[in-house]
Design a protein around this motif. Structure first.
Motif, PDB file in Angstrom:
ATOM      1  N   CYS A 128      -2.391   9.395   1.971  1.00 12.38           N
ATOM      2  CA  CYS A 128      -3.429   9.235   0.947  1.00 12.38           C
ATOM      3  C   CYS A 128      -3.117   8.102  -0.027  1.00 12.38           C
ATOM      4  O   CYS A 128      -3.948   7.208  -0.228  1.00 12.38           O
ATOM      5  CB  CYS A 128      -3.610  10.554   0.182  1.00 12.38           C
ATOM      6  N   ILE A 129      -1.927   8.131  -0.623  1.00 14.32           N
ATOM      7  CA  ILE A 129      -1.607   7.141  -1.659  1.00 14.32           C
ATOM      8  C   ILE A 129      -1.339   5.770  -1.049  1.00 14.32           C
ATOM      9  O   ILE A 129      -1.976   4.769  -1.412  1.00 14.32           O
ATOM     10  CB  ILE A 129      -0.394   7.605  -2.490  1.00 14.32           C
ATOM     11  N   TYR A 130      -0.394   5.703  -0.111  1.00 14.40           N
ATOM     12  CA  TYR A 130      -0.040   4.411   0.477  1.00 14.40           C
ATOM     13  C   TYR A 130      -1.229   3.758   1.184  1.00 14.40           C
ATOM     14  O   TYR A 130      -1.483   2.568   1.026  1.00 14.40           O
ATOM     15  CB  TYR A 130       1.115   4.580   1.461  1.00 14.40           C
ATOM     16  N   PHE A 174      -3.138   0.237   0.177  1.00  9.86           N
ATOM     17  CA  PHE A 174      -3.203  -0.865   1.137  1.00  9.86           C
ATOM     18  C   PHE A 174      -4.652  -1.265   1.402  1.00  9.86           C
ATOM     19  O   PHE A 174      -4.984  -2.468   1.416  1.00  9.86           O
ATOM     20  CB  PHE A 174      -2.523  -0.443   2.444  1.00  9.86           C
ATOM     21  N   TYR A 175      -5.517  -0.265   1.600  1.00  8.58           N
ATOM     22  CA  TYR A 175      -6.923  -0.582   1.884  1.00  8.58           C
ATOM     23  C   TYR A 175      -7.611  -1.194   0.674  1.00  8.58           C
ATOM     24  O   TYR A 175      -8.416  -2.125   0.810  1.00  8.58           O
ATOM     25  CB  TYR A 175      -7.667   0.677   2.315  1.00  8.58           C
ATOM     26  N   TYR A 176      -7.300  -0.696  -0.515  1.00  8.91           N
ATOM     27  CA  TYR A 176      -7.942  -1.214  -1.729  1.00  8.91           C
ATOM     28  C   TYR A 176      -7.589  -2.686  -1.950  1.00  8.91           C
ATOM     29  O   TYR A 176      -8.435  -3.471  -2.385  1.00  8.91           O
ATOM     30  CB  TYR A 176      -7.502  -0.384  -2.934  1.00  8.91           C
ATOM     31  N   ILE A 177      -6.370  -3.054  -1.639  1.00  8.39           N
ATOM     32  CA  ILE A 177      -5.927  -4.435  -1.880  1.00  8.39           C
ATOM     33  C   ILE A 177      -6.342  -5.361  -0.745  1.00  8.39           C
ATOM     34  O   ILE A 177      -6.819  -6.477  -0.981  1.00  8.39           O
ATOM     35  CB  ILE A 177      -4.400  -4.486  -2.078  1.00  8.39           C
ATOM     36  N   THR A 178      -6.181  -4.919   0.495  1.00 10.33           N
ATOM     37  CA  THR A 178      -6.411  -5.809   1.635  1.00 10.33           C
ATOM     38  C   THR A 178      -7.770  -5.636   2.297  1.00 10.33           C
ATOM     39  O   THR A 178      -8.200  -6.517   3.043  1.00 10.33           O
ATOM     40  CB  THR A 178      -5.328  -5.582   2.702  1.00 10.33           C
ATOM     41  N   ILE A 198       4.639  -1.348   2.828  1.00  4.68           N
ATOM     42  CA  ILE A 198       3.246  -1.354   2.356  1.00  4.68           C
ATOM     43  C   ILE A 198       3.106  -2.281   1.143  1.00  4.68           C
ATOM     44  O   ILE A 198       2.175  -3.091   1.044  1.00  4.68           O
ATOM     45  CB  ILE A 198       2.794   0.070   1.999  1.00  4.68           C
ATOM     46  N   VAL A 199       4.046  -2.168   0.218  1.00  6.42           N
ATOM     47  CA  VAL A 199       4.003  -3.015  -0.980  1.00  6.42           C
ATOM     48  C   VAL A 199       4.191  -4.486  -0.604  1.00  6.42           C
ATOM     49  O   VAL A 199       3.512  -5.367  -1.135  1.00  6.42           O
ATOM     50  CB  VAL A 199       5.074  -2.565  -1.993  1.00  6.42           C
ATOM     51  N   ALA A 200       5.104  -4.749   0.320  1.00  3.51           N
ATOM     52  CA  ALA A 200       5.330  -6.133   0.747  1.00  3.51           C
ATOM     53  C   ALA A 200       4.071  -6.724   1.374  1.00  3.51           C
ATOM     54  O   ALA A 200       3.705  -7.878   1.082  1.00  3.51           O
ATOM     55  CB  ALA A 200       6.495  -6.187   1.733  1.00  3.51           C
ATOM     56  N   ALA A 201       3.400  -5.951   2.211  1.00  5.82           N
ATOM     57  CA  ALA A 201       2.173  -6.441   2.835  1.00  5.82           C
ATOM     58  C   ALA A 201       1.060  -6.634   1.807  1.00  5.82           C
ATOM     59  O   ALA A 201       0.278  -7.588   1.902  1.00  5.82           O
ATOM     60  CB  ALA A 201       1.722  -5.468   3.919  1.00  5.82           C
ATOM     61  N   SER A 202       0.986  -5.748   0.834  1.00  7.79           N
ATOM     62  CA  SER A 202      -0.038  -5.866  -0.203  1.00  7.79           C
ATOM     63  C   SER A 202       0.196  -7.102  -1.060  1.00  7.79           C
ATOM     64  O   SER A 202      -0.743  -7.851  -1.379  1.00  7.79           O
ATOM     65  CB  SER A 202      -0.044  -4.605  -1.075  1.00  7.79           C
TER      66      SER A 202
END
Length: 238
Positions: free
Chosen positions: A47-49, A53-57, A208-212
């Motif tokens: 849910c969180i991760y 990820f979807y919100y940013i990318t 996830i953070v790195a990709a975002s």
């Protein structure tokens, strides 16, 4: 060698079980602890991760998560974010979404301070120990646990079983007790499993953070790559 690996688990389990008179109730109580931690970790990842990820990318997060499966399996086997770091870097770079410069800055930093799995584990363990010892947690206790778990997880070492000391410290601080509470032997006995699950969550969060971040700063990717190449060339000349 395989026998030696099993010794810590065997000793912890025997010490936890040997003092009990009703094993059915004991294992049921431990099952509630394991279930609460596992559900919390799953909700955090699914849910969180994925939402972040979807919100940013604006892309499917599971399309990226499939690239970090090797890092997750290594994290489960090693039980240490630090030991998984080389695999995490390789997975992030091989995904094609994270430039090497960003991966080598964000993921090592996350290995040190990103301990979301521990932040979920500490409150569950402390509340479970409190109920087992006849203490009814209050609203203030929950707030203190949330704050201590968030701050304490940042300073938690990325090595196996390091969360045991922090869990015990948080319990004694929040509930104003001293020493080792009854039932802590069960926490020690199952920490080998929950610790590895926490590490998987931590490693997933790092990637996830790195990709975002890579998505947000992709306009500067070429400049960062040039800087890295210049640095590498200078090191070769030196």
């Amino acid at each position: 060698m395989q026998l030696l690996i099993c010794v810590p688990l065997t000793i912890s389990t025997c010490s936890a079980v040997g003092k009990q008179t009703n094993l059915t109730d004991s294992f049921s109580n431990v099952g509630f602890l394991v279930l609460s931690v596992v559900v919390g970790l799953l909700v955090h990842v699914l849910c969180i991760y994925t939402t972040i990820f979807y919100y940013i990318t604006r892309e499917n997060p599971f399309g990226f998560l499939k690239f970090i499966i090797p890092a997750q399996t290594t994290a489960f086997a090693a039980g240490s974010s630090a030991a998984t770091l080389p695999v995490s870097l390789k997975c992030a770079e091989n995904s094609g979404r994270v430039p090497k410069a960003i991966a080598r800055f964000v993921i090592p930093l996350g290995t040190t301070i990103n301990m979301d799995g521990s932040a979920i584990y500490f409150p569950c363990t402390c509340v479970w120990l409190a109920v087992l010892n006849g203490i009814t947690p209050t609203f203030a206790n929950y707030i203190m646990l949330a704050v201590m778990s968030t701050i304490g997880s940042v300073g938690n070492a990325p090595v196996p079983n390091s969360g045991l000391i922090m869990a015990l410290t948080a319990y004694n601080s929040v509930f104003n007790t001293t020493g080792v509470p009854d039932g802590f032997e069960f926490v020690v006995a199952i920490d080998w499993l929950l610790g590895r699950l926490r590490t998987m969550v931590n490693v997933t969060g790092d990637n996830i953070v790195a990709a975002s971040i890579a998505h947000m700063v992709k306009l500067e990717e070429s400049n960062m790559t040039d800087d890295v190449e210049e640095t590498n060339a200078a090191e070769e000349i030196a």
